[in-house]
Design a protein around this motif. Structure first.
Motif, PDB file in Angstrom:
ATOM      1  N   MET A  10       0.833  -1.182   0.000  1.00 31.96           N
ATOM      2  CA  MET A  10       0.000   0.000   0.000  1.00 31.96           C
ATOM      3  C   MET A  10       0.882   1.251   0.000  1.00 31.96           C
ATOM      4  SD  MET A  10      -3.327  -0.598   0.102  1.00 31.96           S
ATOM      5  CE  MET A  10      -3.460  -2.175  -0.691  1.00 31.96           C
ATOM      6  N   ALA A  11       0.363   2.300  -0.593  1.00 27.03           N
ATOM      7  CA  ALA A  11       1.070   3.582  -0.610  1.00 27.03           C
ATOM      8  C   ALA A  11       1.070   4.194   0.782  1.00 27.03           C
ATOM      9  CB  ALA A  11       0.380   4.531  -1.581  1.00 27.03           C
ATOM     10  N   ARG A  12       2.017   5.080   1.011  1.00 28.20           N
ATOM     11  CA  ARG A  12       2.035   5.731   2.311  1.00 28.20           C
ATOM     12  C   ARG A  12       0.822   6.633   2.438  1.00 28.20           C
ATOM     13  NH1 ARG A  12       3.687  10.671   3.218  1.00 28.20           N
ATOM     14  NH2 ARG A  12       4.403  11.995   1.555  1.00 28.20           N
ATOM     15  N   TRP A  13       0.484   6.998   3.657  1.00 29.17           N
ATOM     16  CA  TRP A  13      -0.703   7.789   3.939  1.00 29.17           C
ATOM     17  C   TRP A  13      -0.661   9.115   3.204  1.00 29.17           C
ATOM     18  CZ3 TRP A  13      -1.639  12.569   6.016  1.00 29.17           C
ATOM     19  CH2 TRP A  13      -2.970  12.838   6.321  1.00 29.17           C
ATOM     20  N   GLU A  14      -1.776   9.504   2.637  1.00 29.24           N
ATOM     21  CA  GLU A  14      -1.925  10.811   2.003  1.00 29.24           C
ATOM     22  C   GLU A  14      -3.172  11.465   2.560  1.00 29.24           C
ATOM     23  OE1 GLU A  14      -1.605  11.055  -2.257  1.00 29.24           O
ATOM     24  OE2 GLU A  14      -0.456   9.210  -2.312  1.00 29.24           O
ATOM     25  N   PRO A  15      -3.191  12.797   2.595  1.00 27.49           N
ATOM     26  CA  PRO A  15      -4.358  13.492   3.122  1.00 27.49           C
ATOM     27  C   PRO A  15      -5.571  13.350   2.198  1.00 27.49           C
ATOM     28  CG  PRO A  15      -2.794  15.069   2.224  1.00 27.49           C
ATOM     29  CD  PRO A  15      -2.147  13.714   2.168  1.00 27.49           C
ATOM     30  N   ASN A  16      -6.729  13.700   2.720  1.00 24.92           N
ATOM     31  CA  ASN A  16      -7.980  13.729   1.955  1.00 24.92           C
ATOM     32  C   ASN A  16      -8.386  12.365   1.410  1.00 24.92           C
ATOM     33  OD1 ASN A  16      -8.189  16.571   2.321  1.00 24.92           O
ATOM     34  ND2 ASN A  16      -6.730  16.838   0.642  1.00 24.92           N
ATOM     35  N   THR A  17      -8.172  11.328   2.193  1.00 30.11           N
ATOM     36  CA  THR A  17      -8.509   9.976   1.739  1.00 30.11           C
ATOM     37  C   THR A  17      -9.977   9.878   1.344  1.00 30.11           C
ATOM     38  OG1 THR A  17      -6.774   9.032   3.112  1.00 30.11           O
ATOM     39  CG2 THR A  17      -8.539   7.538   2.404  1.00 30.11           C
ATOM     40  N   ARG A  18     -10.859  10.444   2.140  1.00 30.25           N
ATOM     41  CA  ARG A  18     -12.295  10.377   1.861  1.00 30.25           C
ATOM     42  C   ARG A  18     -12.611  10.959   0.479  1.00 30.25           C
ATOM     43  NH1 ARG A  18     -16.993   9.783   4.997  1.00 30.25           N
ATOM     44  NH2 ARG A  18     -18.752  11.052   4.318  1.00 30.25           N
ATOM     45  N   LEU A  19     -12.101  12.141   0.205  1.00 30.51           N
ATOM     46  CA  LEU A  19     -12.354  12.788  -1.080  1.00 30.51           C
ATOM     47  C   LEU A  19     -11.705  12.003  -2.227  1.00 30.51           C
ATOM     48  CD1 LEU A  19     -13.666  15.151  -2.524  1.00 30.51           C
ATOM     49  CD2 LEU A  19     -11.594  16.485  -2.064  1.00 30.51           C
ATOM     50  N   ARG A  20     -10.530  11.472  -1.996  1.00 26.16           N
ATOM     51  CA  ARG A  20      -9.873  10.677  -3.037  1.00 26.16           C
ATOM     52  C   ARG A  20     -10.659   9.407  -3.325  1.00 26.16           C
ATOM     53  NH1 ARG A  20      -4.767   8.866  -2.232  1.00 26.16           N
ATOM     54  NH2 ARG A  20      -5.031   8.761   0.011  1.00 26.16           N
ATOM     55  N   LEU A  21     -11.250   8.797  -2.296  1.00 31.18           N
ATOM     56  CA  LEU A  21     -12.093   7.613  -2.508  1.00 31.18           C
ATOM     57  C   LEU A  21     -13.334   7.968  -3.327  1.00 31.18           C
ATOM     58  CD1 LEU A  21     -11.793   5.951   1.001  1.00 31.18           C
ATOM     59  CD2 LEU A  21     -11.097   4.907  -1.171  1.00 31.18           C
ATOM     60  N   ILE A  22     -13.935   9.096  -3.024  1.00 35.29           N
ATOM     61  CA  ILE A  22     -15.111   9.540  -3.788  1.00 35.29           C
ATOM     62  C   ILE A  22     -14.737   9.724  -5.247  1.00 35.29           C
ATOM     63  CG2 ILE A  22     -16.740  11.441  -4.133  1.00 35.29           C
ATOM     64  CD1 ILE A  22     -16.573  11.875  -1.034  1.00 35.29           C
ATOM     65  N   ASP A  23     -13.672  10.460  -5.494  1.00 30.86           N
ATOM     66  CA  ASP A  23     -13.259  10.720  -6.881  1.00 30.86           C
ATOM     67  C   ASP A  23     -12.895   9.431  -7.614  1.00 30.86           C
ATOM     68  OD1 ASP A  23     -13.732  13.423  -6.538  1.00 30.86           O
ATOM     69  OD2 ASP A  23     -11.625  13.941  -6.224  1.00 30.86           O
ATOM     70  N   ALA A  24     -12.213   8.529  -6.927  1.00 37.58           N
ATOM     71  CA  ALA A  24     -11.848   7.249  -7.551  1.00 37.58           C
ATOM     72  C   ALA A  24     -13.090   6.434  -7.867  1.00 37.58           C
ATOM     73  CB  ALA A  24     -10.918   6.459  -6.632  1.00 37.58           C
ATOM     74  N   ALA A  25     -14.036   6.404  -6.947  1.00 38.32           N
ATOM     75  CA  ALA A  25     -15.268   5.651  -7.178  1.00 38.32           C
ATOM     76  C   ALA A  25     -16.013   6.193  -8.390  1.00 38.32           C
ATOM     77  CB  ALA A  25     -16.161   5.694  -5.944  1.00 38.32           C
ATOM     78  N   VAL A  26     -16.150   7.501  -8.462  1.00 38.62           N
ATOM     79  CA  VAL A  26     -16.858   8.106  -9.596  1.00 38.62           C
ATOM     80  C   VAL A  26     -16.143   7.780 -10.905  1.00 38.62           C
ATOM     81  CG1 VAL A  26     -17.522  10.308 -10.654  1.00 38.62           C
ATOM     82  CG2 VAL A  26     -17.939   9.925  -8.220  1.00 38.62           C
ATOM     83  N   GLU A  27     -14.824   7.898 -10.893  1.00 37.27           N
ATOM     84  CA  GLU A  27     -14.042   7.588 -12.093  1.00 37.27           C
ATOM     85  C   GLU A  27     -14.238   6.132 -12.517  1.00 37.27           C
ATOM     86  OE1 GLU A  27      -9.360   7.150 -13.351  1.00 37.27           O
ATOM     87  OE2 GLU A  27      -9.877   8.619 -11.804  1.00 37.27           O
ATOM     88  N   LEU A  28     -14.127   5.220 -11.571  1.00 38.69           N
ATOM     89  CA  LEU A  28     -14.267   3.791 -11.898  1.00 38.69           C
ATOM     90  C   LEU A  28     -15.702   3.426 -12.275  1.00 38.69           C
ATOM     91  CD1 LEU A  28     -11.901   2.320  -9.174  1.00 38.69           C
ATOM     92  CD2 LEU A  28     -11.496   2.406 -11.651  1.00 38.69           C
ATOM     93  N   PHE A  29     -16.680   4.007 -11.607  1.00 39.90           N
ATOM     94  CA  PHE A  29     -18.081   3.752 -11.976  1.00 39.90           C
ATOM     95  C   PHE A  29     -18.341   4.225 -13.406  1.00 39.90           C
ATOM     96  CE2 PHE A  29     -19.534   4.314  -7.267  1.00 39.90           C
ATOM     97  CZ  PHE A  29     -19.147   3.022  -6.973  1.00 39.90           C
ATOM     98  N   ALA A  30     -17.774   5.389 -13.760  1.00 39.02           N
ATOM     99  CA  ALA A  30     -17.963   5.922 -15.113  1.00 39.02           C
ATOM    100  C   ALA A  30     -17.279   5.041 -16.158  1.00 39.02           C
ATOM    101  CB  ALA A  30     -17.429   7.353 -15.191  1.00 39.02           C
ATOM    102  N   GLU A  31     -16.101   4.528 -15.827  1.00 40.30           N
ATOM    103  CA  GLU A  31     -15.350   3.692 -16.774  1.00 40.30           C
ATOM    104  C   GLU A  31     -15.909   2.276 -16.898  1.00 40.30           C
ATOM    105  OE1 GLU A  31     -11.257   3.560 -15.591  1.00 40.30           O
ATOM    106  OE2 GLU A  31     -10.962   5.705 -15.910  1.00 40.30           O
TER     107      GLU A  31
END
Length: 190
Positions: free
Chosen positions: A1-22
């Motif tokens: 796993m990558a080291r901790w980065e800030p804004n995990t919640r927002l990054r999860l939202i953006d990733a989910a939207v991107e993957l759902f769209a793809e």
């Protein structure tokens, strides 16, 4: 796993939207979303109960924000003025850089019946929060319900415009515009 980065919640939202769209909503797994961000499934579940709720993140914060804004309105404000102030305050919660992700998120929600139903529930919950907060201010139930419904509908319309191509305006400006339009429409009912 990558080291901790800030804004995990927002990054999860953006990733989910991107993957759902793809890949489509149903074909995308929580594991894929978590991996896309470089976190574990456990981290995903610390933020969201399931993949559907990642699309509706922040609902309870928004409900509280509306309730608190209504409670903080001047006693002299009319029910509609009170709701309008709360709606504009909530609109300010969405900065301009969330416009494009919001448009992508809406496209995903619009493409799936269960998500459309959940979205309708969210909008109803926001209206309910406004109504309850007005009732707590001793506004009669019928008046509170009507003002809350108008405010929630104006907010929804502001979001539709904000997500649409050609509307580069700030969401708070669009919220004020739609609230003014709705107020004028009520006046025309006479």
């Amino acid at each position: 796993m990558a080291r901790w980065e800030p804004n995990t919640r927002l990054r999860l939202i953006d990733a989910a939207v991107e993957l759902f769209a793809e890949n489509g909503y149903e074909a995308t797994t929580v594991a894929q979303i978590a991996a896309h961000v470089g976190v574990s499934k456990m981290t995903f579940f610390r933020h969201f109960p399931d993949k559907r709720e990642v699309l509706f993140a922040g609902q309870e914060e928004q409900v509280k924000m509306l309730h608190d804004a209504v409670a903080a309105a001047p006693a002299s404000a009319t029910p509609f003025e009170t709701v309008a102030a709360a709606v504009v305050e909530l609109a300010a919660y969405f900065p301009p850089e969330r416009r494009e992700p919001s448009a992508r998120l809406h496209a995903v929600v619009a493409s799936h019946e269960d998500l459309r139903e959940r979205s309708a529930f969210k909008h109803a919950r926001l209206a309910q929060a406004l109504e309850q907060a007005l009732i707590e201010r001793a506004v009669p139930a019928a008046t509170a319900g009507l003002a809350a419904d108008l405010g929630a509908r104006a907010l929804r319309e502001a979001f539709v415009r904000w997500r649409s191509p050609g509307y580069a305006t700030d969401l708070t400006v669009l919220a004020r515009e739609t609230l003014d339009e709705f107020h004028e429409a009520v006046d025309l009912l006479g």
